[in-house]
Scaffold this motif. Structure first.
Motif, short mmCIF file in Angstrom:
data_model
loop_
_atom_site.label_atom_id
_atom_site.label_comp_id
_atom_site.label_asym_id
_atom_site.label_seq_id
_atom_site.Cartn_x
_atom_site.Cartn_y
_atom_site.Cartn_z
N GLN A 85 8.07 45.75 -8.86
CA GLN A 85 8.22 46.93 -9.71
C GLN A 85 7.83 48.17 -8.87
O GLN A 85 6.91 48.09 -8.06
N GLU A 164 11.39 44.09 -12.94
CA GLU A 164 11.79 45.39 -13.49
C GLU A 164 12.46 46.27 -12.41
O GLU A 164 11.96 47.35 -12.10
N SER A 167 12.95 50.10 -13.10
CA SER A 167 11.90 50.99 -13.61
C SER A 167 11.88 52.28 -12.79
O SER A 167 11.96 52.26 -11.56
N SER A 196 13.05 41.68 -16.96
CA SER A 196 13.68 42.94 -17.36
C SER A 196 13.40 43.37 -18.79
O SER A 196 13.15 42.54 -19.66
N HIS A 197 13.42 44.68 -18.98
CA HIS A 197 13.33 45.25 -20.33
C HIS A 197 14.67 45.88 -20.71
O HIS A 197 14.85 46.36 -21.81
#
Ligand SMILES: Nc1ncnc2c1ncn2[C@@H]1O[C@H](COP(=O)(O)OP(=O)(O)OP(=O)(O)O)[C@@H](O)[C@H]1O
Length: 257
Positions: A85, A164, A167, A196-197
């Motif tokens: 990240q 991520e 990000s 992941s978001h």
């Protein structure tokens, strides 16, 4: 390929992962998704070997992953590339020195061989030569992410883990980075797992999606299946944004025609 069998992870008396079974195939981008606190990061760190599972198995094809000896650990680390990240580049090293770092750590390549590999990796992620000597602070966030990807692939890993990867990136750059990861995965038959978001990433590159809820795999499927699933939790997650609700309405209208 990575096979996960009945994976459990507890911290003291708190059971976070409660028995996960799944398979991550080679040549595919797989995404781990789920609401906050579902256990994605703990799962991801177990896969990476940063957390030791309480029980269960994580089997990397061709690797003696369950063996606890240092040689097996080293062999596994050599075959894994990681995109952390926020890129996690070393500020005191140049772009090319950052990318060379895993080769210095894990290989006995000659200086010229390393140089060639570094240049190949940076070229693959579309970093121009005039940026090679720059420090990470002198390039944009999107370029830093590309450098992080180059560092992750420079030693030709069989496995690529991305935490991520979008990000801090604007939506346009995020899509470019997603597609770059996906292309590299296909070109090199890598087993790629992304924590992941980001619903855009799910739709764009999610060849396999593992949806976690309360430490269990609640659903798995492809990006096409997730759009039409009637699984309540997954649907709630997918359509929590206004944008996705508009997409669904548009698709339903199209279907009716
Ligand atoms: N080192 C730890 N020690 C104790 N509990 C932990 C530890 N790491 C995570 N947890 C707990 O495990 C649960 C799942 O955390 P995790 O970070 O995996 O969630 P997540 O799905 O990644 O959430 P988010 O999307 O918010 O990052 C949380 O309740 C968290 O408090």
């Amino acid at each position: 390929m990575i096979e996960v069998k009945n994976l459990k992870k507890s911290f003291e008396d708190k059971e976070v992962l409660k028995g996960i079974d799944t398979v991550f195939e080679s040549g595919k981008t797989s995404l781990i998704i789920g609401s906050s606190g579902a256990g994605k990061t703990v799962f991801f760190k177990c896969l990476l070997g940063l957390f030791e599972p309480t029980s269960g198995e994580i089997i990397f094809e061709g690797l003696e992953n369950n063996s606890k000896n240092a040689d097996a650990d080293r062999e596994r680390r050599e075959q894994i590339g990681t995109v952390f990240q926020y890129s996690a580049l070393f500020d005191f090293l140049s772009v090319e020195q950052n990318v060379q770092f895993p080769l210095d750590m894990f290989t006995k390549m000659s200086t010229s061989e390393k140089k060639d590999r570094v240049h190949q990796a940076l070229t693959r992620v579309n970093i121009e030569e005039d940026a090679f000597k720059k420090k990470p602070s002198e390039i944009s966030g999107g370029m830093q992410k590309r450098v992080a990807i180059a560092r992750a692939i420079v030693n030709s890993p069989k496995y690529l883990f991305c935490d991520e990867p979008n990000s801090g990136l604007d939506p346009e750059t995020a899509i470019i980075i997603d597609n770059l990861i996906s292309e590299i995965t296909h070109e090199n038959n890598i087993t790629t797992v992304i924590n992941s978001h980001d619903m855009n990433s799910v739709i764009e590159i999610g060849e396999k999606i593992v949806f976690l809820k309360d430490g269990l795999k609640a659903w798995e499927g492809t990006n096409e299946e997730i759009v039409f699933t009637d699984h309540e939790d997954v649907s709630e997650f997918v359509y929590s944004s206004n944008l996705m609700q508009h997409v669904r309405t548009a698709m339903q209208k199209k279907e009716k025609k």
